[in-house]
Structure formats: structure tokens, C-alpha cells
Design a protein around this motif. Structure first.
Motif, short mmCIF file in Angstrom:
data_model
loop_
_atom_site.label_atom_id
_atom_site.label_comp_id
_atom_site.label_asym_id
_atom_site.label_seq_id
_atom_site.Cartn_x
_atom_site.Cartn_y
_atom_site.Cartn_z
N THR A 46 -2.28 8.90 9.91
CA THR A 46 -2.85 7.80 9.13
C THR A 46 -2.47 8.03 7.68
OG1 THR A 46 -4.92 8.92 8.60
CG2 THR A 46 -4.90 7.62 10.62
N TRP A 47 -2.44 6.95 6.93
CA TRP A 47 -2.12 7.05 5.50
C TRP A 47 -2.64 5.82 4.78
CZ3 TRP A 47 1.36 6.54 9.46
CH2 TRP A 47 2.02 5.31 9.57
N GLU A 48 -2.62 5.90 3.46
CA GLU A 48 -3.05 4.78 2.62
C GLU A 48 -1.83 4.14 2.00
OE1 GLU A 48 -6.20 3.88 2.35
OE2 GLU A 48 -6.95 5.60 3.49
N LYS A 49 -1.93 2.86 1.70
CA LYS A 49 -0.80 2.18 1.04
C LYS A 49 -0.53 2.83 -0.32
CE LYS A 49 -3.19 -1.49 -1.51
NZ LYS A 49 -2.72 -1.59 -2.88
N PRO A 50 0.70 2.65 -0.82
CA PRO A 50 1.04 3.20 -2.14
C PRO A 50 0.21 2.52 -3.22
CG PRO A 50 2.99 2.33 -1.02
CD PRO A 50 1.83 1.92 -0.22
N ILE A 51 0.17 3.11 -4.41
CA ILE A 51 -0.46 2.47 -5.57
C ILE A 51 0.27 1.16 -5.84
CG2 ILE A 51 -0.74 2.63 -8.07
CD1 ILE A 51 -1.13 5.68 -7.60
N SER A 52 -0.47 0.05 -5.76
CA SER A 52 0.13 -1.28 -5.89
C SER A 52 -0.99 -2.30 -5.90
CB SER A 52 1.02 -1.56 -4.68
OG SER A 52 1.31 -2.95 -4.59
N PRO A 53 -0.82 -3.43 -6.65
CA PRO A 53 -1.86 -4.46 -6.61
C PRO A 53 -1.79 -5.29 -5.33
CG PRO A 53 -0.10 -5.10 -8.10
CD PRO A 53 0.24 -3.74 -7.62
N PHE B 144 11.02 2.32 -20.85
CA PHE B 144 9.78 1.78 -21.40
C PHE B 144 8.68 2.32 -20.50
CE2 PHE B 144 12.93 -1.47 -22.43
CZ PHE B 144 12.59 -1.89 -23.72
N LEU B 145 7.81 3.17 -21.04
CA LEU B 145 6.75 3.73 -20.19
C LEU B 145 5.72 2.66 -19.85
CD1 LEU B 145 6.29 7.25 -21.79
CD2 LEU B 145 7.57 6.60 -19.74
N VAL B 146 5.53 1.71 -20.77
CA VAL B 146 4.61 0.60 -20.55
C VAL B 146 5.32 -0.68 -20.95
CG1 VAL B 146 2.39 -0.40 -21.19
CG2 VAL B 146 2.64 2.07 -21.11
N THR B 147 5.18 -1.74 -20.16
CA THR B 147 5.80 -3.03 -20.49
C THR B 147 4.76 -4.14 -20.35
OG1 THR B 147 6.37 -3.47 -18.20
CG2 THR B 147 8.03 -2.33 -19.53
N HIS B 148 5.18 -5.35 -20.68
CA HIS B 148 4.32 -6.52 -20.46
C HIS B 148 4.57 -7.15 -19.09
CE1 HIS B 148 3.10 -6.12 -24.56
NE2 HIS B 148 2.37 -7.23 -24.50
N ILE B 149 5.29 -6.47 -18.23
CA ILE B 149 5.56 -7.01 -16.89
C ILE B 149 4.25 -6.99 -16.10
CG2 ILE B 149 6.83 -6.62 -14.74
CD1 ILE B 149 8.98 -5.19 -16.61
N VAL C 144 15.16 -0.24 -12.88
CA VAL C 144 14.14 0.06 -11.88
C VAL C 144 12.78 -0.03 -12.55
CG1 VAL C 144 13.22 1.88 -10.39
CG2 VAL C 144 15.68 1.61 -10.60
N THR C 145 11.81 -0.66 -11.88
CA THR C 145 10.44 -0.67 -12.39
C THR C 145 9.57 0.18 -11.48
OG1 THR C 145 9.84 -2.60 -11.07
CG2 THR C 145 10.63 -3.03 -13.30
N ARG C 146 8.46 0.64 -12.03
CA ARG C 146 7.47 1.37 -11.23
C ARG C 146 6.09 0.91 -11.66
NH1 ARG C 146 9.03 6.66 -8.97
NH2 ARG C 146 11.23 6.94 -9.46
N ILE C 147 5.19 0.87 -10.70
CA ILE C 147 3.80 0.55 -11.03
C ILE C 147 3.06 1.87 -11.23
CG2 ILE C 147 1.67 -0.49 -10.16
CD1 ILE C 147 3.51 -2.60 -8.84
N THR C 148 2.44 2.01 -12.40
CA THR C 148 1.79 3.28 -12.72
C THR C 148 0.36 3.27 -12.21
OG1 THR C 148 0.93 2.49 -14.82
CG2 THR C 148 3.16 3.41 -14.84
N ILE C 149 -0.26 4.44 -12.26
CA ILE C 149 -1.65 4.61 -11.81
C ILE C 149 -2.57 3.68 -12.57
CG2 ILE C 149 -3.43 6.26 -12.56
CD1 ILE C 149 -2.31 8.21 -10.61
N SER C 150 -2.25 3.41 -13.83
CA SER C 150 -3.11 2.53 -14.63
C SER C 150 -2.73 1.05 -14.49
CB SER C 150 -3.06 2.96 -16.08
OG SER C 150 -1.71 3.14 -16.47
N SER C 151 -1.95 0.73 -13.40
CA SER C 151 -1.58 -0.67 -13.12
C SER C 151 -0.78 -1.33 -14.21
CB SER C 151 -2.83 -1.53 -12.85
OG SER C 151 -3.24 -1.25 -11.56
N THR C 152 0.03 -0.54 -14.91
CA THR C 152 1.01 -1.13 -15.81
C THR C 152 2.37 -0.91 -15.15
OG1 THR C 152 1.25 0.91 -17.02
CG2 THR C 152 -0.35 -0.68 -17.88
N VAL C 153 3.40 -1.54 -15.72
CA VAL C 153 4.73 -1.42 -15.13
C VAL C 153 5.64 -0.71 -16.12
CG1 VAL C 153 6.69 -2.69 -14.19
CG2 VAL C 153 4.38 -3.53 -13.79
N SER C 154 6.32 0.32 -15.65
CA SER C 154 7.32 0.98 -16.49
C SER C 154 8.70 0.44 -16.11
CB SER C 154 7.26 2.50 -16.31
OG SER C 154 7.73 2.84 -15.03
#
Ligand SMILES: *[C@@H]1O[C@H](CO)[C@@H](O)[C@H](O)[C@H]1NC(C)=O
Ligand SMILES: *[C@@H]1O[C@H](CO)[C@@H](O)[C@H](O)[C@H]1NC(C)=O
Ligand SMILES: *[C@@H]1O[C@H](CO)[C@@H](O)[C@H](O)[C@H]1NC(C)=O
Ligand SMILES: *[C@@H]1O[C@H](CO)[C@@H](O)[C@H](O)[C@H]1NC(C)=O
Length: 319
Positions: A224-231, A164-169, A108-118
Motif C-alpha cells: 500500500t502507498w499514498e499518492k505523491p504530494i500534489s493538489p 526558480f525555487l518558487v514561482t507564480h505557477i 521541469v516543474t515540481r510541486i513542493t511540500i508547501s504547494s508552490t511550484v518550482s
């Protein structure tokens, strides 16, 4: 005209789960009036056919059970197509004792607040893996390969989980592959490596929708709501809106593709509301996000004690 097969066809493992197919044009081939191309036919692990004007090709596939491919020369002249015989080459399966490979790998991957992928993967040791087996996980993303440094162990001290908390993904890419390679060592057996390819978008655990606000306007419920953290832009997301009537215990799940929502409700009842998100329109679906925190709206019926509300809520939550 005689068509000669290519020469010196070789297969070289150039990265994890990646093969370089390489060959030379046959010097006997009369080329003057023809376009020369090559047919490439991957035979295993998964059949695929394509043609190319080049004399090499890079192919991504899991290699633990071996790889085989064949190529031939293709001469094209006007509408005429002439083909040589095939030349075949193969890579042997990676060595190891039966059933020592990991099974049930999931990532499973996740996009973090700092726009990296774990990246987080779990697996089960092979049925035939000795108790002293130590597994090692590597991921490859494009040209970058890294070994896991953060394992979790089972009760026999074998690694069965990696983070991996941070990856090159790259979080902005669509349909890129993440290669996972797990090998291992043991004093008593050769551990057979295992590889699996994952689509980066399909294994993303989407983040929770943000800033959910819910209020009543006359007989309508507005949310109303905002989209999730995502590029990805907001049009790429879909939502499930869970509305639970705490008086009747009835629960509705509504599919919504915008960031707001209006619904007529019975304003004499109290409701609990949760929203979850997935991406869909611009890229393939991932794993649904967790549900947002519960928000309550509507009349707090004086007859309903806290316990009854809790009871109804749990009834609601049995989908
Ligand atoms: C090339 O094509 C021309 C005309 O199509 C033909 O006269 C000639 O013999 C061909 N040359 C060779 C080497 O096949
Ligand atoms: C592992 O995968 C097999 C086959 O897909 C499945 O039958 C089994 O239930 C899985 N085991 C666990 C513990 O998830
Ligand atoms: C596991 O695979 C990595 C990457 O290919 C390799 O460098 C390493 O030597 C392998 N380890 C074992 C125990 O086979
Ligand atoms: C959510 O609300 C907070 C506080 O009102 C605000 O600072 C933030 O920008 C909002 N986030 C989004 C994604 O709109």
C-alpha cells in the motif's frame, strides 16, 4: 449587400509570447439586419482560425520568428453568410544574428511540500553565439513575468541553467501554459531571443509515492502507498510497481492505477520493491517520479551472501 473589411487592424505585443489583435468596425458597413462577426486567421507561427464578435483578441504564440494574421468581416443573416476581403498584418521576427539563439531548451516543474511550484530550465548556447554571450531567462505565467535570479554557468561563464525555487505557477491548474523567453547580450553580435511554450502539467516531475509499506500474507505480497504530494486527488494517479526477484534475478514492472496491490509470489524468495508515480487520468502525463526507496521482503536465503544480493540486484536493475 457589400461587406467591408475591418479598419485599423493592428498587432501589439502585450506580454512575452502574447499578441493583442485589434481592429475597428468599418463605419460604412450596413449593420441593421445582420449579425456582424469577424473571422481571425492566424497564419504563422502556427495556423489557426476562429471567429469572434469582439473587435480584439489576445493570442499566445512564440514570436521570435515573427507573427502574421488576417481578419475579415462576416455578416450573418438567417442562413446567409457574407464575407469581406481579408486584411493582413504581421510582426517581424525578433532581430539577432543567425544561430545565436539558445537551443535544446528543456524545463521541469515540481510541486513542493508547501504547494508552490518550482521551475528548472536548461539550454545550450547557440552555435553562433560568441563566447562572451550572456543569456537571460524570463518566465511568464498568465499576467505574471519574472526574470531568473539563480543561474548556473558553463565553462565559458555563459548561463545555461536557471532555477526558480518558487514561482507564480498555480499547481491546481490544468493545461495552462508556461512561457519561457531567453534573450541575451554580447559585445560582438545581437543575440536573437528564443521563446517556447510549455504545458505546465506535461513538464511536471511528479513527486515520489509516499509511505510505501509492503508485507507478506501467506503466499501473497501486499503493498500500500499514498499518492505523491500534489493538489490532485488520488484517482488522478497511476503507478509502476517494480518487483525484482533477487533469487532468480527476474524483474517485473506492473502498471497499477490504485493505491494498493496484492500479488501471489514465491515466498521462498527475497524481493526488492520500488514504486514510481505519474498523473494521467485527470490531466496529461508529466515526467515519471523517481523510484521510491528500495524495500525488501521475503526470506533472506542463508546461502546468499550480501555480495550476491548486490550482484543480483544490479542484474535486476538492467531493465
Ligand atoms: C431588412 O430586412 C427586411 C426584411 O427582411 C427588409 O425588408 C429590409 O429591406 C432590410 N433592410 C436592409 C437595410 O437591408
Ligand atoms: C540538441 O537537440 C538536437 C536536435 O533536437 C539533438 O540532435 C542533439 O542531440 C541535442 N543535443 C544535446 C546535447 O542534447
Ligand atoms: C530581454 O527581454 C526582457 C523581457 O522582454 C527585456 O526587458 C530585456 O530588455 C531584454 N534584454 C535584452 C538584452 O535584450
Ligand atoms: C505517512 O506516515 C506518517 C507516519 O506514519 C504519517 O504521519 C503521515 O501522515 C503519512 N502520510 C500520508 C500521506 O499518509
Amino acid at each position: 449587400v457589400q461587406v467591408f473589411p475591418p479598419l485599423n487592424f493592428t498587432l501589439t505585443v502585450s506580454a512575452l509570447a502574447q499578441v493583442l489583435l485589434h481592429w475597428k468596425p468599418n463605419p460604412n458597413q450596413e449593420e441593421k439586419n445582420y449579425t456582424v462577426r469577424y473571422d481571425v486567421k492566424i497564419l504563422s507561427p502556427v495556423a489557426e482560425e476562429y471567429d469572434t464578435a469582439k473587435t480584439h483578441s489576445i493570442y499566445t504564440a512564440v514570436l521570435h520568428n515573427g507573427f502574421s494574421a488576417q481578419i475579415r468581416t462576416l455578416l450573418l443573416h438567417n442562413n446567409l453568410q457574407m464575407k469581406s476581403d481579408w486584411v493582413k498584418e504581421k510582426l517581424l521576427p525578433l532581430p539577432g544574428a543567425p544561430e545565436t539563439s539558445v537551443t535544446n531548451l528543456s524545463c521541469v516543474t515540481r510541486i513542493t511540500i508547501s504547494s508552490t511550484v518550482s521551475l528548472h530550465c536548461t539550454w545550450l548556447p547557440g552555435q553562433g553565439a560568441p563566447e562572451d554571450t550572456e543569456y537571460f531567462l524570463f518566465y511568464r505565467y498568465e499576467t505574471y513575468t519574472e526574470e531568473c535570479q539563480d543561474y548556473t554557468k558553463d565553462k565559458w561563464n555563459r548561463n545555461t541553467e536557471c532555477r526558480f525555487l518558487v514561482t507564480h505557477i498555480d499547481p491546481e491548474e490544468i493545461d495552462n501554459l508556461i512561457v519561457i523567453h531567453i534573450n541575451g547580450s554580447s559585445k560582438y553580435a545581437t543575440i536573437k531571443p528564443f521563446q517556447q511554450l510549455f504545458n505546465q502539467n506535461a513538464i511536471e516531475k511528479v513527486n515520489v509515492p509516499r509511505n510505501v509499506t509492503v508485507f507478506l500474507e501467506q503466499n501473497d505480497l501486499l503493498a500500500t502507498w499514498e499518492k505523491p504530494i500534489s493538489p490532485f486527488r488520488k484517482e488522478c494517479f497511476e503507478y509502476e510497481f517494480s518487483l525484482c526477484n533477487l533469487k532468480s534475478g527476474s524483474k517485473q514492472i506492473l502498471k497499477i492505477s490504485s493505491n494498493n496491490f496484492r500479488l501471489q509470489i514465491d515466498v521462498t524468495c527475497r524481493y526488492s520493491i520500488q514504486i514510481r508515480a505519474n498523473h494521467h487520468i485527470c490531466l496529461r502525463r508529466g515526467f515519471w517520479s523517481d523510484w521510491s526507496e528500495i524495500i525488501y521482503v521475503g526470506k533472506n536465503d542463508v546461502l546468499l551472501s550480501y555480495n550476491i544480493i548486490t550482484l543480483l540486484e544490479s542484474r535486476c536493475c538492467l531493465i
